[in-house]
Design a protein around this motif. Sequence first.
Motif, short mmCIF file in Angstrom:
data_model
loop_
_atom_site.label_atom_id
_atom_site.label_comp_id
_atom_site.label_asym_id
_atom_site.label_seq_id
_atom_site.Cartn_x
_atom_site.Cartn_y
_atom_site.Cartn_z
N GLN A 17 46.45 48.32 -16.07
CA GLN A 17 46.47 47.13 -16.92
C GLN A 17 45.08 46.49 -17.00
OE1 GLN A 17 49.50 44.62 -15.25
NE2 GLN A 17 51.18 45.83 -16.10
N ILE A 18 44.41 46.37 -15.87
CA ILE A 18 43.07 45.78 -15.85
C ILE A 18 42.10 46.66 -16.63
CG2 ILE A 18 41.11 45.15 -14.37
CD1 ILE A 18 43.47 43.17 -14.18
N LEU A 19 42.16 47.97 -16.41
CA LEU A 19 41.26 48.89 -17.13
C LEU A 19 41.47 48.80 -18.64
CD1 LEU A 19 41.21 52.07 -14.87
CD2 LEU A 19 39.26 50.62 -15.50
N GLN A 20 42.69 48.64 -19.07
CA GLN A 20 42.98 48.52 -20.50
C GLN A 20 42.27 47.29 -21.08
OE1 GLN A 20 47.15 48.10 -21.49
NE2 GLN A 20 46.80 48.81 -23.58
N ALA A 21 42.35 46.16 -20.39
CA ALA A 21 41.69 44.94 -20.86
C ALA A 21 40.17 45.09 -20.83
CB ALA A 21 42.12 43.74 -20.02
N LEU A 22 39.64 45.66 -19.75
CA LEU A 22 38.19 45.83 -19.64
C LEU A 22 37.66 46.80 -20.69
CD1 LEU A 22 37.66 45.94 -15.76
CD2 LEU A 22 37.31 44.01 -17.32
N ASN A 23 38.37 47.92 -20.91
CA ASN A 23 37.93 48.91 -21.89
C ASN A 23 38.03 48.41 -23.32
OD1 ASN A 23 37.29 50.76 -19.88
ND2 ASN A 23 39.30 51.74 -19.95
N ALA A 24 38.96 47.50 -23.59
CA ALA A 24 39.10 46.95 -24.94
C ALA A 24 38.15 45.78 -25.18
CB ALA A 24 40.55 46.48 -25.15
N GLY A 25 37.53 45.30 -24.11
CA GLY A 25 36.71 44.10 -24.21
C GLY A 25 35.23 44.37 -24.41
N ALA A 26 34.45 43.51 -23.80
CA ALA A 26 32.99 43.50 -24.00
C ALA A 26 32.28 44.70 -23.37
CB ALA A 26 32.42 42.21 -23.42
N ARG A 50 39.79 39.35 -18.63
CA ARG A 50 40.42 39.46 -19.95
C ARG A 50 39.58 40.29 -20.92
NH1 ARG A 50 41.26 33.84 -18.86
NH2 ARG A 50 39.51 33.34 -20.24
N GLY A 51 38.38 40.71 -20.50
CA GLY A 51 37.52 41.51 -21.35
C GLY A 51 36.69 40.69 -22.31
N GLU A 52 36.63 39.37 -22.12
CA GLU A 52 35.91 38.50 -23.04
C GLU A 52 34.41 38.48 -22.78
OE1 GLU A 52 37.86 34.74 -22.51
OE2 GLU A 52 39.76 35.52 -23.25
N ILE A 53 34.00 38.73 -21.56
CA ILE A 53 32.58 38.84 -21.23
C ILE A 53 32.38 40.16 -20.47
CG2 ILE A 53 32.20 36.34 -21.22
CD1 ILE A 53 32.19 36.41 -18.17
N PRO A 54 31.16 40.66 -20.44
CA PRO A 54 30.92 41.96 -19.80
C PRO A 54 31.29 41.98 -18.31
CG PRO A 54 29.01 41.30 -21.11
CD PRO A 54 29.93 40.12 -21.05
N HIS A 55 31.63 43.18 -17.86
CA HIS A 55 31.89 43.40 -16.43
C HIS A 55 30.74 44.25 -15.87
CE1 HIS A 55 33.82 46.79 -18.53
NE2 HIS A 55 33.45 47.51 -17.48
N ALA A 56 30.66 44.31 -14.54
CA ALA A 56 29.55 44.98 -13.88
C ALA A 56 29.60 46.50 -14.05
CB ALA A 56 29.53 44.63 -12.40
#
Length: 188
Positions: A17-26, A50-56
């Motif tokens: 679930q987290i990967l889906q949000a991160l991959n769909a996001g920034a 939520r994928g709204e800003i970049p992740h590391a």
Amino acid sequence: MNTPTNLLTQWLNEEAQILQALNAGAGPGVARPEQIAGKTGLEQMQAMLRGEIPHAAIAHTLDFLVIGIGDGEATFQGTPGPQHFNPMGSVHGGWFATLLDSALGCAVHTKMPAGRGYTTAELSVNIVKALTPKVQRVRAIGKVIHCGRQLATAEAKLIGPDGTLYAHATTTCLVFELKHAPASGATT
């Protein structure tokens, strides 16, 4: 009953679930000042999830990701693999340290008011059991012990789905005011 197999399945579902949000996001990267302006550290971490800003980007490199964020808490999940081995065939201590440092630092980050930041000043890691390919996932759970105007401390544990403790760590972080340039179009 929450058996290690059931818990691992739950962990994998949460990860998907987290990967889906991160991959769909920034995507991976660094947040721009205007993306985090006025947000507390907790709000920034929640926006990242939520994928709204970049992740590391390092999370992809070392095969781990943030799974959960709360007030003064951060949970990361990792997959120790052959690419993380030392010459003796177990996971390198640097992988342990990076995963634990991420959970510790992000737990501290959740306590930052808008306009404040932190950096790790001291990290102490105790590896108590080797990680091998038999362990499919581990979780680093970081919790803030103290957060003041200049210093913050936190502790973390690295555990497997069966409850095995693989490592524990503590950190001291320096807390400071962020000195970002104004967002484009903003005046000083």
